[in-house]
Design a protein around this motif. Structure first.
Motif, PDB file in Angstrom:
ATOM      1  N   PRO A 144      -9.634  -7.224   1.686  1.00  0.00           N
ATOM      2  CA  PRO A 144      -8.574  -6.605   2.483  1.00  0.00           C
ATOM      3  C   PRO A 144      -7.747  -5.622   1.659  1.00  0.00           C
ATOM      4  O   PRO A 144      -7.741  -5.662   0.435  1.00  0.00           O
ATOM      5  CB  PRO A 144      -7.727  -7.802   2.915  1.00  0.00           C
ATOM      6  CG  PRO A 144      -7.989  -8.831   1.886  1.00  0.00           C
ATOM      7  CD  PRO A 144      -9.393  -8.629   1.416  1.00  0.00           C
ATOM      8  N   ASN A 145      -7.036  -4.754   2.360  1.00  0.00           N
ATOM      9  CA  ASN A 145      -6.192  -3.757   1.708  1.00  0.00           C
ATOM     10  C   ASN A 145      -4.738  -4.207   1.604  1.00  0.00           C
ATOM     11  O   ASN A 145      -4.038  -3.838   0.668  1.00  0.00           O
ATOM     12  CB  ASN A 145      -6.238  -2.429   2.482  1.00  0.00           C
ATOM     13  CG  ASN A 145      -7.606  -1.792   2.396  1.00  0.00           C
ATOM     14  OD1 ASN A 145      -8.279  -1.932   1.387  1.00  0.00           O
ATOM     15  ND2 ASN A 145      -8.020  -1.131   3.462  1.00  0.00           N
ATOM     16  N   ILE A 146      -4.300  -4.998   2.545  1.00  0.00           N
ATOM     17  CA  ILE A 146      -2.900  -5.430   2.589  1.00  0.00           C
ATOM     18  C   ILE A 146      -2.704  -6.617   1.651  1.00  0.00           C
ATOM     19  O   ILE A 146      -3.542  -7.515   1.576  1.00  0.00           O
ATOM     20  CB  ILE A 146      -2.518  -5.791   4.031  1.00  0.00           C
ATOM     21  CG1 ILE A 146      -2.696  -4.540   4.908  1.00  0.00           C
ATOM     22  CG2 ILE A 146      -1.100  -6.323   4.125  1.00  0.00           C
ATOM     23  CD1 ILE A 146      -2.599  -4.816   6.376  1.00  0.00           C
TER      24      ILE A 146
ATOM     25  N   LYS B  58      -4.720 -10.159   1.156  1.00  0.00           N
ATOM     26  CA  LYS B  58      -5.399 -10.517  -0.091  1.00  0.00           C
ATOM     27  C   LYS B  58      -5.015 -11.927  -0.518  1.00  0.00           C
ATOM     28  O   LYS B  58      -5.872 -12.727  -0.925  1.00  0.00           O
ATOM     29  CB  LYS B  58      -5.039  -9.522  -1.203  1.00  0.00           C
ATOM     30  CG  LYS B  58      -5.624  -8.146  -1.026  1.00  0.00           C
ATOM     31  CD  LYS B  58      -5.207  -7.227  -2.154  1.00  0.00           C
ATOM     32  CE  LYS B  58      -5.728  -5.825  -1.950  1.00  0.00           C
ATOM     33  NZ  LYS B  58      -5.337  -4.918  -3.015  1.00  0.00           N
TER      34      LYS B  58
END
Length: 112
Positions: free
Chosen positions: A9-11, A15
């Motif tokens: 994930p990016n957020i 994470k």
């Protein structure tokens, strides 16, 4: 089965949630392996005729301990732990007291 390595994930909160989920998954699998090992050992003892009452009681105690701890950690449901403990207790009682009639060991409460 969800692969924890392929999804990134990016957020930041996502994470962290992924890390927590992976950690919980490992811990739950560890507890389930412990439960399986103890039940398998107890099943083998119940299959053999050479097992003594002391050994069976010791293994039953170990099974109850593992199931209670797993239920407290929400790895398995409390009712499942209680159900498994009751089933194995019934089998051990039937094995250690074969002189009792079959109705008492199976829980048959029909009147004579």
């Amino acid at each position: 089965m969800l692969s924890y390595q392929s999804f990134m994930p990016n957020i930041m909160s996502a994470k962290k949630a992924l890390r927590q989920s992976a950690k919980r998954h490992e811990q739950n699998q560890s507890w389930k392996k412990k439960i399986k090992a103890v039940t398998k050992n107890l099943d083998q003892l119940l299959q053999t005729n050479s097992s003594t009452v002391d050994i069976l009681k010791k293994e039953e105690s170990a099974l109850q301990k593992v199931l209670d701890k797993a239920a407290n950690k929400n790895v398995i449901h409390k009712n499942k732990a209680d159900r498994l403990k009751a089933r194995y207790a019934k089998r051990i009682t039937a094995k250690t007291n074969p002189s009792q009639d079959a109705g008492a060991a199976t829980g048959d409460k029909s009147r004579a």
